[in-house]
Design an enzyme around this catalytic site. Structure first.
Site, mmCIF file in Angstrom:
data_model
loop_
_atom_site.group_PDB
_atom_site.id
_atom_site.type_symbol
_atom_site.label_atom_id
_atom_site.label_comp_id
_atom_site.label_asym_id
_atom_site.label_seq_id
_atom_site.Cartn_x
_atom_site.Cartn_y
_atom_site.Cartn_z
ATOM 1 C CG ASP A 14 29.505 54.110 43.933
ATOM 2 O OD1 ASP A 14 28.280 54.048 44.159
ATOM 3 O OD2 ASP A 14 30.043 53.537 42.975
ATOM 4 C CE LYS A 60 29.294 50.479 34.674
ATOM 5 N NZ LYS A 60 29.896 50.775 35.828
HETATM 6 N N1 ATP Z 1 40.594 41.945 44.885
HETATM 7 C C1 ATP Z 1 39.724 41.040 44.468
HETATM 8 N N2 ATP Z 1 39.704 39.814 45.017
HETATM 9 C C2 ATP Z 1 38.804 38.895 44.575
HETATM 10 N N3 ATP Z 1 37.877 39.125 43.615
HETATM 11 C C3 ATP Z 1 37.861 40.331 43.041
HETATM 12 C C4 ATP Z 1 38.775 41.344 43.421
HETATM 13 N N4 ATP Z 1 38.506 42.454 42.691
HETATM 14 C C5 ATP Z 1 37.481 42.133 41.893
HETATM 15 N N5 ATP Z 1 37.077 40.861 42.080
HETATM 16 C C6 ATP Z 1 35.992 40.150 41.373
HETATM 17 O O1 ATP Z 1 35.909 40.626 40.047
HETATM 18 C C7 ATP Z 1 34.636 41.217 39.779
HETATM 19 C C8 ATP Z 1 34.805 42.424 38.868
HETATM 20 O O2 ATP Z 1 35.508 43.431 39.557
HETATM 21 P P1 ATP Z 1 35.704 44.896 38.971
HETATM 22 O O3 ATP Z 1 36.300 45.723 40.044
HETATM 23 O O4 ATP Z 1 36.372 44.875 37.663
HETATM 24 O O5 ATP Z 1 34.305 45.335 38.571
HETATM 25 P P2 ATP Z 1 33.110 45.978 39.331
HETATM 26 O O6 ATP Z 1 33.612 46.914 40.370
HETATM 27 O O7 ATP Z 1 32.195 44.895 39.769
HETATM 28 O O8 ATP Z 1 32.445 46.704 38.148
HETATM 29 P P3 ATP Z 1 32.690 48.120 37.523
HETATM 30 O O9 ATP Z 1 33.292 47.854 36.204
HETATM 31 O O10 ATP Z 1 31.309 48.628 37.465
HETATM 32 O O11 ATP Z 1 33.589 48.923 38.422
HETATM 33 C C9 ATP Z 1 34.070 41.559 41.166
HETATM 34 O O12 ATP Z 1 32.699 41.532 41.144
HETATM 35 C C10 ATP Z 1 34.651 40.440 42.029
HETATM 36 O O13 ATP Z 1 33.836 39.298 41.959
#
Ligand code: ATP
Length: 324
Positions: A178, A63
């Site tokens: 969560d 987000k």
């Molecule tokens: N440590 C990681 N290793 C590999 N891919 C990752 C990692 N962290 C995040 N991602 C990828 O990036 C995407 C976005 O992650 P991010 O944590 O920003 O958002 P989210 O948790 O899906 O959303 P929100 O903004 O609602 O928290 C994830 O869905 C995943 O596919």
């Protein structure tokens, strides 16, 4: 008595550091260790900046920011770099949530909790260097699996690893609150990593009554607005295990009221293909009263979980042999 701080390993400790590394990886790990030992950040305070990393392909977006594959320039160590825009955080009024996530995640060190390796910021962005979980979101893997569900060995292994991570959180006075497949990542080695501590809370002493988390995963005490404690995570683990095995959460409905009603009445249906052991774990986690839910250690020691873990390890060895 004054306890002297443990000294970080040095070059002389190298043979010991790599003694348990499989022969075929020893060269790579030794090289990486040497580069780490020579890094200016090793064992002392260091101001990390974007100049320390080479940014690569995007891994996904959330987000409030984007996540990229990144490589530390000196060691070539791969990380997932989460880039958050300060203006967007401010607009969404989530600065405190992000700071809480940073504070909690940098403190928790467990094999099934995504490590925040370091973080830094500039005028417009915050950068979080996270441990890389190269298979990405477990949710997407679940949806892509045959019938959008995992077989019992796989579901039980992930349930065990999440239970292990939650147990560690509770010992450290943190409730995740969560839990859902979207907040769990998978590594190349088929190990889960719990992520997204934005909604988690320090428990310390008193019980809490904030309503947060995801609708389908809400425990009865939160739906009814009662106080709750860390046993909310056991409820969520039960929902998660059910979703792994069936492809969807047990109380899913067309609207919020119906979902709430089903949760309150504990109206759930077990598909006929679920084994007795799987149903036993889920039904012992999905108890209305938090204090009667099976403990996280109880889950890890459950005979169905233990037996399925052995099967999953066998499956992985067979897969490895096929790919060799
Ligand atoms: N440590 C990681 N290793 C590999 N891919 C990752 C990692 N962290 C995040 N991602 C990828 O990036 C995407 C976005 O992650 P991010 O944590 O920003 O958002 P989210 O948790 O899906 O959303 P929100 O903004 O609602 O928290 C994830 O869905 C995943 O596919």
């Amino acid at each position: 008595m004054h306890k002297s701080a443990k000294k970080p390993p040095n070059r002389n400790d190298l043979p010991k550091l790599i003694e348990n590394v499989p022969e075929e990886h020893k060269g790579y790990v030794k090289d990486l260790c040497l580069k780490m030992l020579q890094h200016p950040a090793y064992g002392q305070p260091y101001d990390w900046t974007t100049r320390d990393f080479e940014m690569g392909a995007p891994l996904g977006r959330g987000k409030f920011g984007r996540v990229y594959l990144a490589r530390e320039r000196h060691t070539h160590f791969m990380v997932a770099m989460k880039v958050l825009f300060k203006a967007e955080l401010q607009k969404g009024n989530v600065q405190r949530q992000v700071l809480r996530e940073i504070e909690i995640q940098s403190r928790l060190k467990h094999p099934h909790i995504l490590r925040l390796l370091t973080w830094f910021h500039d005028d417009s962005r915050i950068y979080l260097a996270l441990e890389l979980a190269s298979q990405g979101e477990l949710f997407k893997i679940l949806r892509r699996s045959p019938n959008a569900r995992f077989d019992e060995p796989r579901a039980a292994k992930y349930t065990y690893q999440v239970a292990d991570a939650l147990h560690y959180c509770h010992l450290n006075n943190v409730i995740h609150r969560d839990l859902k497949p979207e907040n769990i990542l998978l590594t190349a080695a088929d190990d889960v990593k719990l992520a997204d501590f934005g909604w988690s809370a320090h428990t310390i002493s008193n019980k809490r009554n904030t309503l947060c988390g995801t609708l389908d995963y809400l425990p009865p005490e939160m739906v009814e607005g009662h106080t709750y404690d860390d046993s909310v995570d056991q409820w969520c683990l039960g929902i998660l295990c059910y979703e792994f095995l069936t492809g969807g959460p047990p109380f899913e409905s067309h609207n919020t009221e119906m979902t709430y009603d089903k949760i309150r009445r504990l109206a759930l249906h077990y598909p006929p293909y679920l084994s007795v052991g799987a149903k036993d774990v889920i039904s012992n986690l999905l108890r209305k009263s938090g204090s009667s839910r099976i403990t996280l250690v109880g889950v890890m020691q459950h005979p169905w979980v233990k037996k399925c873990m052995e099967k999953r390890n066998k499956q992985l060895l067979e897969l490895e042999a096929q790919q060799a």
